[in-house]
Design a protein around this motif. Structure first.
Motif, PDB file in Angstrom:
ATOM      1  N   SER A  44       0.759  -1.237   0.188  1.00 40.17           N
ATOM      2  CA  SER A  44      -0.253   0.482   0.221  1.00 40.17           C
ATOM      3  C   SER A  44       0.482   1.319  -0.229  1.00 40.17           C
ATOM      4  O   SER A  44       0.216   2.654   0.293  1.00 40.17           O
ATOM      5  N   GLY A  45       1.901   1.505   0.407  1.00 40.60           N
ATOM      6  CA  GLY A  45       3.128   2.092   0.648  1.00 40.60           C
ATOM      7  C   GLY A  45       2.996   2.131   1.454  1.00 40.60           C
ATOM      8  O   GLY A  45       3.664   4.324   1.396  1.00 40.60           O
ATOM      9  N   GLN A  46       2.373   2.666   2.495  1.00 40.08           N
ATOM     10  CA  GLN A  46       2.275   2.985   4.077  1.00 40.08           C
ATOM     11  C   GLN A  46       4.394   2.663   4.694  1.00 40.08           C
ATOM     12  O   GLN A  46       3.989   3.858   5.123  1.00 40.08           O
ATOM     13  N   ILE A  47       4.692   1.821   3.330  1.00 37.61           N
ATOM     14  CA  ILE A  47       6.069   2.018   4.297  1.00 37.61           C
ATOM     15  C   ILE A  47       6.784   1.739   3.597  1.00 37.61           C
ATOM     16  O   ILE A  47       6.946   0.768   2.562  1.00 37.61           O
ATOM     17  N   ASP A  48       8.287   2.199   3.258  1.00 35.10           N
ATOM     18  CA  ASP A  48       8.880   2.368   2.367  1.00 35.10           C
ATOM     19  C   ASP A  48      10.385   2.348   2.417  1.00 35.10           C
ATOM     20  O   ASP A  48      11.352   2.650   2.805  1.00 35.10           O
ATOM     21  N   VAL A  49      10.668   0.577   2.559  1.00 29.39           N
ATOM     22  CA  VAL A  49      12.173   0.112   3.106  1.00 29.39           C
ATOM     23  C   VAL A  49      13.072  -0.026   1.653  1.00 29.39           C
ATOM     24  O   VAL A  49      13.942  -0.052   2.258  1.00 29.39           O
ATOM     25  N   LYS A  50      12.969  -0.106   0.066  1.00 32.79           N
ATOM     26  CA  LYS A  50      14.164  -0.002  -0.530  1.00 32.79           C
ATOM     27  C   LYS A  50      15.191   0.679  -0.274  1.00 32.79           C
ATOM     28  O   LYS A  50      15.831  -0.291  -0.716  1.00 32.79           O
ATOM     29  N   SER A  51      15.042   1.813  -0.290  1.00 33.47           N
ATOM     30  CA  SER A  51      16.677   2.514   0.125  1.00 33.47           C
ATOM     31  C   SER A  51      17.162   1.725   0.838  1.00 33.47           C
ATOM     32  O   SER A  51      18.380   2.676   1.600  1.00 33.47           O
ATOM     33  N   LEU A  52      16.930   1.136   1.946  1.00 34.45           N
ATOM     34  CA  LEU A  52      17.471   0.613   3.074  1.00 34.45           C
ATOM     35  C   LEU A  52      18.950  -0.605   2.782  1.00 34.45           C
ATOM     36  O   LEU A  52      19.917  -0.878   3.413  1.00 34.45           O
ATOM     37  N   VAL A  53      18.491  -1.473   1.041  1.00 33.54           N
ATOM     38  CA  VAL A  53      19.538  -1.550   0.418  1.00 33.54           C
ATOM     39  C   VAL A  53      20.349  -1.080   0.018  1.00 33.54           C
ATOM     40  O   VAL A  53      19.602  -0.254  -1.390  1.00 33.54           O
ATOM     41  N   THR A  54      22.009  -1.003   0.288  1.00 32.20           N
ATOM     42  CA  THR A  54      22.533  -0.757  -0.260  1.00 32.20           C
ATOM     43  C   THR A  54      23.890  -1.011  -0.978  1.00 32.20           C
ATOM     44  O   THR A  54      24.687  -0.501  -1.871  1.00 32.20           O
ATOM     45  N   HIS A  55      23.938  -1.995  -0.960  1.00 30.25           N
ATOM     46  CA  HIS A  55      25.017  -3.469  -1.757  1.00 30.25           C
ATOM     47  C   HIS A  55      24.497  -4.833  -2.131  1.00 30.25           C
ATOM     48  O   HIS A  55      23.485  -4.757  -1.413  1.00 30.25           O
ATOM     49  N   ARG A  56      24.915  -5.422  -3.181  1.00 35.53           N
ATOM     50  CA  ARG A  56      24.520  -6.349  -3.157  1.00 35.53           C
ATOM     51  C   ARG A  56      25.678  -7.437  -4.017  1.00 35.53           C
ATOM     52  O   ARG A  56      26.818  -7.023  -4.338  1.00 35.53           O
ATOM     53  N   PHE A  57      25.568  -8.859  -3.989  1.00 40.52           N
ATOM     54  CA  PHE A  57      26.519  -9.258  -3.899  1.00 40.52           C
ATOM     55  C   PHE A  57      26.192 -10.337  -4.684  1.00 40.52           C
ATOM     56  O   PHE A  57      24.696 -11.306  -4.570  1.00 40.52           O
ATOM     57  N   PRO A  58      26.264 -11.603  -5.533  1.00 39.95           N
ATOM     58  CA  PRO A  58      25.880 -12.752  -6.002  1.00 39.95           C
ATOM     59  C   PRO A  58      26.528 -13.877  -4.931  1.00 39.95           C
ATOM     60  O   PRO A  58      26.878 -13.852  -4.340  1.00 39.95           O
ATOM     61  N   ILE A  59      25.757 -14.963  -5.065  1.00 36.19           N
ATOM     62  CA  ILE A  59      25.582 -16.243  -4.032  1.00 36.19           C
ATOM     63  C   ILE A  59      27.420 -16.204  -4.231  1.00 36.19           C
ATOM     64  O   ILE A  59      28.038 -16.591  -2.907  1.00 36.19           O
ATOM     65  N   GLU A  60      27.907 -17.465  -5.263  1.00 37.09           N
ATOM     66  CA  GLU A  60      28.585 -16.733  -5.357  1.00 37.09           C
ATOM     67  C   GLU A  60      30.257 -16.196  -4.891  1.00 37.09           C
ATOM     68  O   GLU A  60      31.391 -16.587  -4.344  1.00 37.09           O
ATOM     69  N   LYS A  61      29.645 -15.046  -3.910  1.00 39.74           N
ATOM     70  CA  LYS A  61      30.672 -14.083  -3.289  1.00 39.74           C
ATOM     71  C   LYS A  61      30.395 -13.839  -1.866  1.00 39.74           C
ATOM     72  O   LYS A  61      30.302 -12.857  -1.839  1.00 39.74           O
ATOM     73  N   ALA A  62      29.451 -14.506  -1.151  1.00 40.99           N
ATOM     74  CA  ALA A  62      29.190 -14.311  -0.088  1.00 40.99           C
ATOM     75  C   ALA A  62      30.322 -14.287   0.582  1.00 40.99           C
ATOM     76  O   ALA A  62      30.292 -13.795   1.719  1.00 40.99           O
ATOM     77  N   GLN A  63      31.441 -14.306   0.647  1.00 47.57           N
ATOM     78  CA  GLN A  63      32.305 -14.203   1.191  1.00 47.57           C
ATOM     79  C   GLN A  63      32.619 -13.057   1.636  1.00 47.57           C
ATOM     80  O   GLN A  63      32.744 -12.076   2.574  1.00 47.57           O
ATOM     81  N   GLU A  64      32.983 -12.224  -0.067  1.00 51.24           N
ATOM     82  CA  GLU A  64      33.112 -10.933   0.171  1.00 51.24           C
ATOM     83  C   GLU A  64      31.689 -10.196   1.030  1.00 51.24           C
ATOM     84  O   GLU A  64      32.164  -8.702   2.179  1.00 51.24           O
ATOM     85  N   ALA A  65      30.858 -10.670   0.819  1.00 56.83           N
ATOM     86  CA  ALA A  65      29.425 -10.441   0.774  1.00 56.83           C
ATOM     87  C   ALA A  65      29.397 -10.020   2.972  1.00 56.83           C
ATOM     88  O   ALA A  65      29.512  -8.967   3.353  1.00 56.83           O
ATOM     89  N   PHE A  66      30.277 -11.324   3.573  1.00 56.08           N
ATOM     90  CA  PHE A  66      30.332 -11.516   4.825  1.00 56.08           C
ATOM     91  C   PHE A  66      31.257  -9.970   5.415  1.00 56.08           C
ATOM     92  O   PHE A  66      30.920  -9.935   6.141  1.00 56.08           O
ATOM     93  N   GLU A  67      32.357  -9.739   4.261  1.00 53.33           N
ATOM     94  CA  GLU A  67      32.922  -9.049   4.597  1.00 53.33           C
ATOM     95  C   GLU A  67      32.754  -8.078   5.098  1.00 53.33           C
ATOM     96  O   GLU A  67      33.251  -6.907   5.725  1.00 53.33           O
ATOM     97  N   PHE A  68      32.262  -7.602   4.145  1.00 56.82           N
ATOM     98  CA  PHE A  68      31.536  -5.970   3.527  1.00 56.82           C
ATOM     99  C   PHE A  68      30.692  -5.469   4.381  1.00 56.82           C
ATOM    100  O   PHE A  68      30.982  -4.890   5.261  1.00 56.82           O
ATOM    101  N   THR A  69      30.024  -6.563   5.055  1.00 59.40           N
ATOM    102  CA  THR A  69      28.870  -6.553   6.089  1.00 59.40           C
ATOM    103  C   THR A  69      29.830  -6.570   7.333  1.00 59.40           C
ATOM    104  O   THR A  69      29.041  -5.663   8.658  1.00 59.40           O
ATOM    105  N   ARG A  70      30.261  -7.372   7.610  1.00 62.27           N
ATOM    106  CA  ARG A  70      31.405  -7.032   9.020  1.00 62.27           C
ATOM    107  C   ARG A  70      31.880  -5.433   9.137  1.00 62.27           C
ATOM    108  O   ARG A  70      32.033  -5.055  10.102  1.00 62.27           O
TER     109      ARG A  70
END
Ligand code: 572
Ligand code: ZN
Length: 375
Positions: free
Chosen positions: A335-361
């Motif tokens: 309904s658009g009561q809430i907009d969370v889209k801009s919370l996602v700042t970075h994306r990684f493919p599953i094969e690069k999970a290690q990089e994604a975890f290091e980045f989050t850390r």
């Protein structure tokens, strides 16, 4: 009780379906040596579990990385939940139904779904009364030793998969999990029209708490943190006030500043830092007769001005994950009561999970998403 999955690695067989051949999964393996991180992140191919009558196989699309995933990677457990073998990570997830068990009625292959990662395993008094998050026998994907959802294909209880409307994206679907923590918290403390609300902490849970408090009618929200960079995001998302606290500042002094900025003491407080200073600040800051939600966890034992809370009838309310939040969250997003889209700042493919975890850390982004589908 946990559901034990078989840890059969696919080695190749001409009888295998393509689905089984490419079930790339992000698995935490405890290392032999006592060196942090205590786990290796191994991207490996795991067997897809056939669905029981009441289950579905989901072709996973987006899985967000939560602070608890990083904590388990670093320490091989969280709280009293300890790994007892290799374990799939991830619990903020969405995807597309690939296959349904024989008795599944409300879903069909091709439906896009958000997944609630935890469910009760018994019909105890808590699940009967609807507060199934408190059941003593829970499955929760990615809470050790239960396997998580960070896989190309994942098998789950169909009634804990919720159909997404066309105008709600997979990433929004994955964000329903952290959003649920905030919805459950606002429900539990009764945030309502006209309230002044204090949010302590501006990590992902603090930020969704800000959004949900506003959607529930808060007249003004103040977000407090020790990191100015995170407070910038809180302002962007609609915080009426932000307050940067210096490490070591006295909680009473922070509480005084909060009252001054808000023009009065907050009616409700959502404590998302898990720190002793955060909780102490929450108690001093909350208006007499108000309520404080303990959302962040941190150390088990904390020194708190409990008599101060008791003498002013500040209710301290515990939060354990959530229950019955997905349907409301989907409606709020659609309904658009809430907009969370801009919370996602970075994306990684599953094969690069290690990089994604290091980045989050490293703490640079806000919400890091892993994309599980092949392009
Ligand atoms: O999104 C669910 C979730 N729950 C968290 C943390 C991160 N994400 N919790 C904090 C840790 N607990 S715990 O392990 N414990 C009290 C240490 O049960 C669960 C809830
Ligand atoms: Zn989480």
């Amino acid at each position: 009780m946990q559901v034990q999955l078989s840890w059969v690695q696919i080695t190749g067989s001409n009888k295998m379906t393509s689905l089984q051949q490419e079930n790339t999964s992000v698995v935490l393996h405890k290392r032999d040596r006592e060196e942090k991180p205590l786990c290796d992140i191994v991207v490996e191919n795991l067997k897809v579990r056939e669905p029981a009558d009441n289950e579905v196989i989901v072709r996973m699309n987006s899985v967000g990385i939560c602070g608890s995933d990083v904590h388990i990677w670093m320490t091989s457990g969280i709280g009293h939940f300890m790994m007892n073998g290799p374990m799939v990570a991830g619990h903020e997830a969405s995807g597309t139904i690939e296959k349904c068990g024989n008795k599944v009625k409300h879903l069909k292959p091709g439906d896009r779904v958000a997944i609630e990662p935890g469910y009760p395993l018994t019909e105890d008094e808590f699940s009967k009364s609807g507060r199934y998050n408190l059941s003593e026998d829970l499955f929760f994907g990615s809470a050790p030793p239960d396997n998580g959802l960070l896989q190309r294909y994942y098998t789950h209880r169909a009634d804990f998969c919720y159909k997404l409307p066309d105008n709600v994206s997979f990433e929004e679907g994955a964000l329903i999990e952290p959003l649920s923590v905030a919805i459950h918290s606002c429900r539990r403390v009764g945030v309502t029209l006209g309230h002044r609300v204090l949010v302590l902490g501006s990590g992902p849970i603090g930020l969704v708490s800000l959004l949900v408090a506003k959607a529930y009618g808060a007249a003004s929200v103040i977000v407090v943190d020790i990191l100015a960079s995170r407070l910038e995001k809180a302002k962007e998302l609609g915080a009426n006030f932000t307050l940067e606290v210096k490490a070591g500042e006295k909680p009473q002094e922070t509480a005084r500043k909060i009252k001054e900025l808000l023009g009065g003491m907050p009616d409700r407080t959502l404590e998302c830092t898990g720190s002793e200073a955060g909780l102490q600040t929450g108690i001093y800051a909350t208006k007499s007769g108000g309520r404080l939600a303990v959302i962040g966890v941190g150390e088990s034992n904390k020194t708190l001005p409990i008599v101060h809370a008791a003498m002013r009838e500040v209710d301290i309310i515990g939060i354990f994950r959530y229950c019955n939040t997905w349907p409301a969250a989907i409606n709020m997003l659609a309904s658009g009561q809430i907009d969370v889209k801009s919370l996602v700042t970075h994306r990684f493919p599953i094969e690069k999970a290690q990089e994604a975890f290091e980045f989050t850390r490293g703490g640079k982004g806000i919400k890091v998403m892993i994309k599980c589908e092949k392009d």
